[in-house]
Design a protein around this motif. Structure first.
Motif, PDB file in Angstrom:
ATOM      1  N   GLN A   1      53.729  40.116 -70.901  1.00 36.98           N
ATOM      2  CA  GLN A   1      54.533  41.288 -71.415  1.00 36.98           C
ATOM      3  C   GLN A   1      53.840  42.257 -71.212  1.00 36.98           C
ATOM      4  OE1 GLN A   1      57.643  41.765 -73.455  1.00 36.98           O
ATOM      5  NE2 GLN A   1      58.216  39.816 -72.413  1.00 36.98           N
ATOM      6  N   PRO A   2      54.429  43.420 -71.044  1.00 38.89           N
ATOM      7  CA  PRO A   2      53.673  44.773 -71.181  1.00 38.89           C
ATOM      8  C   PRO A   2      53.254  44.943 -72.309  1.00 38.89           C
ATOM      9  CG  PRO A   2      56.082  44.963 -70.531  1.00 38.89           C
ATOM     10  CD  PRO A   2      55.992  43.635 -70.924  1.00 38.89           C
ATOM     11  N   VAL A   3      52.258  46.132 -72.518  1.00 34.30           N
ATOM     12  CA  VAL A   3      51.232  46.287 -73.484  1.00 34.30           C
ATOM     13  C   VAL A   3      51.655  47.255 -74.507  1.00 34.30           C
ATOM     14  CG1 VAL A   3      49.402  44.722 -72.236  1.00 34.30           C
ATOM     15  CG2 VAL A   3      49.716  47.162 -72.129  1.00 34.30           C
ATOM     16  N   GLU A   4      52.449  47.874 -74.261  1.00 29.44           N
ATOM     17  CA  GLU A   4      52.547  49.332 -75.021  1.00 29.44           C
ATOM     18  C   GLU A   4      53.203  48.835 -76.328  1.00 29.44           C
ATOM     19  OE1 GLU A   4      53.809  48.997 -71.819  1.00 29.44           O
ATOM     20  OE2 GLU A   4      52.485  50.406 -70.898  1.00 29.44           O
ATOM     21  N   PRO A   5      52.943  49.594 -77.568  1.00 29.70           N
ATOM     22  CA  PRO A   5      52.086  50.799 -77.666  1.00 29.70           C
ATOM     23  C   PRO A   5      50.588  50.410 -77.481  1.00 29.70           C
ATOM     24  CG  PRO A   5      52.675  50.260 -79.737  1.00 29.70           C
ATOM     25  CD  PRO A   5      53.384  49.203 -78.837  1.00 29.70           C
ATOM     26  N   LEU A   6      49.871  51.009 -76.489  1.00 31.18           N
ATOM     27  CA  LEU A   6      48.253  50.660 -76.441  1.00 31.18           C
ATOM     28  C   LEU A   6      47.490  51.143 -77.616  1.00 31.18           C
ATOM     29  CD1 LEU A   6      47.140  51.646 -72.603  1.00 31.18           C
ATOM     30  CD2 LEU A   6      46.622  49.518 -74.117  1.00 31.18           C
ATOM     31  N   ASP A   7      47.879  52.073 -78.050  1.00 28.68           N
ATOM     32  CA  ASP A   7      47.052  52.613 -79.400  1.00 28.68           C
ATOM     33  C   ASP A   7      46.960  51.610 -80.414  1.00 28.68           C
ATOM     34  OD1 ASP A   7      49.499  53.311 -80.116  1.00 28.68           O
ATOM     35  OD2 ASP A   7      49.048  55.398 -80.543  1.00 28.68           O
TER      36      ASP A   7
ATOM     37  N   PRO B   1      41.087  46.648 -76.026  1.00 26.63           N
ATOM     38  CA  PRO B   1      41.871  46.633 -74.813  1.00 26.63           C
ATOM     39  C   PRO B   1      42.594  45.295 -74.516  1.00 26.63           C
ATOM     40  CG  PRO B   1      39.801  47.908 -74.516  1.00 26.63           C
ATOM     41  CD  PRO B   1      39.565  47.007 -75.706  1.00 26.63           C
ATOM     42  N   PRO B   2      43.755  45.301 -74.093  1.00 24.55           N
ATOM     43  CA  PRO B   2      44.531  43.937 -74.009  1.00 24.55           C
ATOM     44  C   PRO B   2      44.108  43.281 -72.898  1.00 24.55           C
ATOM     45  CG  PRO B   2      45.978  46.181 -73.235  1.00 24.55           C
ATOM     46  CD  PRO B   2      44.853  46.452 -73.937  1.00 24.55           C
ATOM     47  N   PHE B   3      43.562  43.886 -71.876  1.00 23.76           N
ATOM     48  CA  PHE B   3      42.847  43.029 -70.820  1.00 23.76           C
ATOM     49  C   PHE B   3      41.492  42.840 -70.790  1.00 23.76           C
ATOM     50  CE2 PHE B   3      47.161  44.536 -69.392  1.00 23.76           C
ATOM     51  CZ  PHE B   3      47.747  43.281 -69.382  1.00 23.76           C
ATOM     52  N   GLU B   4      40.909  43.172 -71.843  1.00 23.67           N
ATOM     53  CA  GLU B   4      39.347  42.892 -72.110  1.00 23.67           C
ATOM     54  C   GLU B   4      39.358  42.107 -73.331  1.00 23.67           C
ATOM     55  OE1 GLU B   4      37.364  46.495 -72.609  1.00 23.67           O
ATOM     56  OE2 GLU B   4      38.422  47.527 -71.249  1.00 23.67           O
TER      57      GLU B   4
ATOM     58  N   LEU C   1      41.030  34.347 -79.738  1.00 25.54           N
ATOM     59  CA  LEU C   1      40.887  35.038 -78.600  1.00 25.54           C
ATOM     60  C   LEU C   1      41.889  36.018 -78.368  1.00 25.54           C
ATOM     61  CD1 LEU C   1      39.300  35.190 -75.904  1.00 25.54           C
ATOM     62  CD2 LEU C   1      40.772  33.478 -74.877  1.00 25.54           C
ATOM     63  N   LEU C   2      41.726  37.452 -78.384  1.00 22.72           N
ATOM     64  CA  LEU C   2      42.458  38.314 -78.253  1.00 22.72           C
ATOM     65  C   LEU C   2      42.720  38.855 -76.826  1.00 22.72           C
ATOM     66  CD1 LEU C   2      41.168  38.499 -81.489  1.00 22.72           C
ATOM     67  CD2 LEU C   2      42.488  40.546 -81.253  1.00 22.72           C
ATOM     68  N   ALA C   3      43.806  38.671 -76.548  1.00 21.14           N
ATOM     69  CA  ALA C   3      44.066  39.433 -75.070  1.00 21.14           C
ATOM     70  C   ALA C   3      45.640  39.311 -74.797  1.00 21.14           C
ATOM     71  CB  ALA C   3      43.210  38.880 -73.915  1.00 21.14           C
ATOM     72  N   ARG C   4      46.208  40.101 -74.042  1.00 21.18           N
ATOM     73  CA  ARG C   4      47.576  39.915 -73.661  1.00 21.18           C
ATOM     74  C   ARG C   4      47.486  38.616 -72.780  1.00 21.18           C
ATOM     75  NH1 ARG C   4      51.092  40.769 -75.971  1.00 21.18           N
ATOM     76  NH2 ARG C   4      52.053  42.857 -75.579  1.00 21.18           N
ATOM     77  N   GLY C   5      48.582  37.700 -73.185  1.00 20.29           N
ATOM     78  CA  GLY C   5      48.672  36.235 -72.231  1.00 20.29           C
ATOM     79  C   GLY C   5      47.593  35.160 -72.886  1.00 20.29           C
ATOM     80  N   ALA C   6      46.814  35.560 -73.960  1.00 22.09           N
ATOM     81  CA  ALA C   6      46.135  34.387 -74.356  1.00 22.09           C
ATOM     82  C   ALA C   6      46.846  33.309 -75.025  1.00 22.09           C
ATOM     83  CB  ALA C   6      45.164  35.053 -75.454  1.00 22.09           C
ATOM     84  N   SER C   7      47.760  33.550 -75.706  1.00 25.03           N
ATOM     85  CA  SER C   7      48.923  32.455 -76.022  1.00 25.03           C
ATOM     86  C   SER C   7      50.061  32.396 -75.149  1.00 25.03           C
ATOM     87  CB  SER C   7      49.448  32.796 -77.521  1.00 25.03           C
ATOM     88  OG  SER C   7      50.298  31.875 -77.934  1.00 25.03           O
TER      89      SER C   7
END
Ligand SMILES: [Zn+2]
Length: 487
Positions: free
Chosen positions: A97-103, A108-111, A119-125
């Motif tokens: 999915q998109p990551v907005e709102p970034l703040d 950071p979603p891809f770190e 484990l935190l990141a976009r796509g982790a789950s």
């Protein structure tokens, strides 16, 4: 045997999470055209990883055509030693999915960041973590069943050379456009039907009830949307000169919409319930054993003031196992400041219908038109537009051999009874079963609190290990069924 699988997974968890983190650094956002190259890179990463894992075949499959180019999927295949063994096809997706709102992200979603077992990141789950645990589970099975002194694991895994091939043929299809509505997926399934041929489909893209209440999803609702437009006089009319003497399109529309449900909350489209698969007493009983607190659920429902819906069903039955008609929006006439005493020339509404097994979205347009005709509205023109084809509902009956095998695998991993849930939302799962002609099993370890689609997406790393363990035991359980039993 079980402890061997668990030990292997524990010992290799470090490598596994290092690989997963690497994959999670790739921002494979399918909805963002500027990220198309990243989605492609994500597919390439996965194919490489699966080849390193030992899959003899791991390919990137392009989707769409020259006119409507799509984003790539990944296909992998590791045949069983025994050619008569069943074939399992695992479905997941590698786009995110998109990551907005970034703040609103703590990191950071891809770190990818680790915090207290998460484990935190976009796509982790959703869905990279849940795709990748299948590779770890397969490695764990191979490592613990390779040596003869580990004993025979059951059918389909002959004593000779069991260590270099799984006990069932394992295929993976990992889509790159799921978060964008899977626009080319059905077409891809039809095109590759032969290479995707399988006896059972395992979907790892849903969630469990809670970390301490392992559960399996047994179905998802389908959906179809529509718009109703009501046209009356050629232009807005003065309500003093004409009011009370000609039909008012907004009144007509309000009447139609009010008539969509009866007093018991049942949808009034003719024939709407004809194909609905009713819940069995066993399934209703299992639902009641899920710890469900209506008060806190109402809080998650935007602090809705009360639960409401079809009479005779509980809240979770209404969400999971009953079809709906919802008004998503309605407009017409004067909505600006001040007053404007008119009979408006037109009125509009957008509707959505959630469908359950075994309803067919293709039946809804006819039912909706019949409903409108039944409510005859002389003097106005009522037009219906249905956005076909919609999404079909999917189901994995709790008494099917495949679901029972999945449940046994999950119970071995979690060491406790596995309950059943469903998913109120809709996905491409029905296409899998309809086009490939194999039954579905949902094996997933995501949680509602994983914040998928939201800032700070996370996954419980311990649950991903349980997922890998489940995947390993599932190979045994499916091999034990043999081919005719699975089908
Ligand atoms: Zn997903």
């Amino acid at each position: 045997m079980d402890t061997g699988v668990r030990r292997y997974i524990d010992e290799h968890a470090g490598e596994f999470f290092a690989a997963l983190k690497q994959w999670l650094t790739i921002p494979s956002i399918s909805a963002d055209p500027d990220r198309a190259a990243d989605v492609r890179r994500s597919a390439g990463w996965l194919a490489d990883y699966l080849r390193q894992t030992g899959f003899p075949t791991a390919d990137v499959w392009e989707t769409g055509g020259t006119e409507h180019p799509g984003l790539p999927a990944v296909f992998a295949h590791w045949p069983a030693a025994d050619p008569a063994a069943p074939t399992v096809l695992v479905y997941g997706h590698h786009d995110v999915q998109p990551v907005e709102p970034l703040d609103e992200w703590d990191s950071p979603p891809f770190e990818p960041a680790e915090r207290a077992g998460l484990l935190l990141a976009r796509g982790a789950s959703d869905d990279k973590g849940q795709v990748l645990f299948h590779a770890l589970g397969l490695r764990a099975w191979l490592a613990t069943h390779g040596a003869p002194d580990h004993g025979a694991p059951g059918h389909g895994a002959p004593d000779h050379g069991a260590g270099d091939a799984p006990p069932v043929s394992v295929k993976l299809i990992v889509e790159g456009e799921e978060e964008s509505g899977s626009p080319h997926f059905a077409e891809l399934l039809r095109r590759e039907r032969d290479r995707l041929a399988c006896d059972v489909i395992v979907v790892s893209d849903t969630s469990m009830w809670a970390a301490d209440v392992p559960s399996m999803c047994t179905g998802m609702r389908g959906m179809i949307t529509a718009q109703i437009d009501v046209y009356g006089p050629e232009h807005d009319l003065h309500s003093g000169s004409f009011g009370g003497a000609v039909p008012n399109p907004l009144h007509v529309l309000a009447g139609l919409l009010a008539g969509l449900h009866d007093g018991d909350g049942r949808v009034m489209l003719p024939g709407f319930y004809d194909k609905v698969a009713e819940l069995t007493p066993a399934e209703r009983d299992l639902f009641t054993r899920l710890p469900f607190d209506e008060k806190s659920w109402l809080a998650t429902a935007g602090n809705s003031g009360a639960a409401s819906g079809e009479a005779g069903y509980t809240t979770i039955e209404r969400i999971w196992a009953r079809p709906t008609a919802e008004i998503n929006g309605m407009w017409g006439g004067h909505t600006g400041p001040g007053i404007k005493t008119i009979i408006p020339r037109e009125a509009h509404a957008k509707l959505s219908f959630r469908l359950v097994a075994d309803q067919d979205p293709a039946d809804v347009p006819r039912q909706l038109r019949a409903f409108i005709t039944e409510h005859g509205s002389p003097g106005v023109d009522v037009r219906v537009t249905v956005n076909e084809p919609g999404v079909r509902p999917s189901s994995a009956p709790i008494d099917s051999a495949a679901v029972m095998a999945g449940r046994r695998a999950m119970e071995r991993a979690f060491g406790r009874e596995v309950l059943f849930t469903r998913e109120g939302g809709s996905g491409p799962e029905a296409d899998l079963t309809n086009i490939l002609g194999a039954p579905l099993v949902f094996i997933a370890v995501g949680l509602d609190e994983d914040r998928i689609h939201a800032p700070n997406e996370r996954v419980d790393m311990g649950l991903l290990r349980k997922g890998a363990e489940t995947a390993a035991y599932l190979l045994d359980e499916l091999a034990g069924l043999g081919r005719p039993a699975v089908a």
